[in-house]
Design a protein around this motif. Sequence first.
Motif, short mmCIF file in Angstrom:
data_model
loop_
_atom_site.label_atom_id
_atom_site.label_comp_id
_atom_site.label_asym_id
_atom_site.label_seq_id
_atom_site.Cartn_x
_atom_site.Cartn_y
_atom_site.Cartn_z
N ARG A 16 11.45 -4.31 -1.05
CA ARG A 16 11.33 -5.49 -0.18
C ARG A 16 11.09 -5.09 1.27
N ILE A 17 11.69 -3.98 1.68
CA ILE A 17 11.46 -3.51 3.05
C ILE A 17 9.99 -3.14 3.25
N PHE A 18 9.45 -2.40 2.28
CA PHE A 18 8.03 -2.05 2.36
C PHE A 18 7.15 -3.30 2.29
N ALA A 19 7.58 -4.28 1.50
CA ALA A 19 6.80 -5.53 1.38
C ALA A 19 6.80 -6.29 2.70
N ALA A 20 7.94 -6.30 3.39
CA ALA A 20 8.01 -6.98 4.68
C ALA A 20 7.08 -6.34 5.69
N ILE A 21 7.07 -5.01 5.70
CA ILE A 21 6.17 -4.29 6.60
C ILE A 21 4.71 -4.58 6.25
N ALA A 22 4.40 -4.55 4.95
CA ALA A 22 3.02 -4.81 4.51
C ALA A 22 2.59 -6.23 4.84
N ALA A 23 3.50 -7.18 4.66
CA ALA A 23 3.17 -8.58 4.96
C ALA A 23 2.87 -8.77 6.45
N LEU A 24 3.64 -8.09 7.29
CA LEU A 24 3.40 -8.19 8.74
C LEU A 24 2.08 -7.54 9.12
N LEU A 25 1.81 -6.39 8.52
CA LEU A 25 0.57 -5.67 8.85
C LEU A 25 -0.67 -6.31 8.23
N SER A 26 -0.48 -7.05 7.13
CA SER A 26 -1.64 -7.64 6.46
C SER A 26 -2.33 -8.66 7.34
N GLY A 27 -1.55 -9.36 8.17
CA GLY A 27 -2.17 -10.29 9.11
C GLY A 27 -3.08 -9.58 10.09
N GLN A 28 -2.64 -8.42 10.55
CA GLN A 28 -3.47 -7.62 11.45
C GLN A 28 -4.70 -7.10 10.72
N LEU A 29 -4.53 -6.78 9.43
CA LEU A 29 -5.65 -6.29 8.64
C LEU A 29 -6.70 -7.39 8.44
N VAL A 30 -6.24 -8.61 8.19
CA VAL A 30 -7.16 -9.74 8.05
C VAL A 30 -7.98 -9.91 9.32
N ALA A 31 -7.30 -9.84 10.45
CA ALA A 31 -8.01 -9.98 11.74
C ALA A 31 -9.01 -8.85 11.94
N ALA A 32 -8.61 -7.63 11.56
CA ALA A 32 -9.51 -6.48 11.73
C ALA A 32 -10.73 -6.55 10.82
#
Length: 245
Positions: free
Chosen positions: A194-210
């Motif tokens: 879940r910790i890794f998932a939280a990090i991935a979920a936060l970073l995925s928004g940045q990835l979408v923008a990129a």
Amino acid sequence: HEPEHFVKAQLDRRLQVLINKTNDKAKRSGLFGALRGASWLDNFTLPQIFGRDNLAKTPSGLGLSTPAIVGYWAVLAWMPAWVTQLVGGTAVQERSVAALVMNVGGLIGSLIGGWLICKIGYARSFRLANLCAFIACVLLFGTVKEYGASLLSIVFFVGFFAQMLFALLFVYIPELYAARIRCTGVTTSITGGRIFAAIAALLSGQLVAALGGSYAHAAELIASVYLIGVAVSFVMPKHSGEVDV
């Protein structure tokens, strides 16, 4: 009149006799022996799940739970936004139908998970579910360009295999650990994911923008996390032995 040191020695002796009697009663009840025989470290189970007997179990549990949870929160959770991007407007009906189909697939996949374990074992079940979840996500986000029967068909299988992983996890991981550390082992393995998932979920928004705002490209890329589960399935440790791995 007795000397003061003699009186003090007598009191100390009587006090020690009283303490010994109290300890004897506690020993007979079993409580004192249990408390005295176990140190605080023996009762602290977190270090034990990384001990020699469990050295391979906890990392394997993390390696299996992380793809399932990251895949759900950083890939499947983007489904409504992606459908809206495909259809345009609010797409309330389309998003609702896609989510319903995905969760029906997930429900059926979860129910079949136990049967699959009995048929082909844990390792092959994890390998199949992770690999098929990855393929289904790549097909969905990489090839589907419009809302329709093709999208809904693949969405069903995405939910089927992605959520089957949770059924496999909650059967396999508890069987890895002895009863006295089982709760700690399961909680650490699942919470780590879940910790890794939280990090991935936060970073995925940045990835979408990129990626120019493309949910499909971001989801397709993050779906590669399922390949970690495929790799771990080849080295996962044996469990209690109730089902052949």
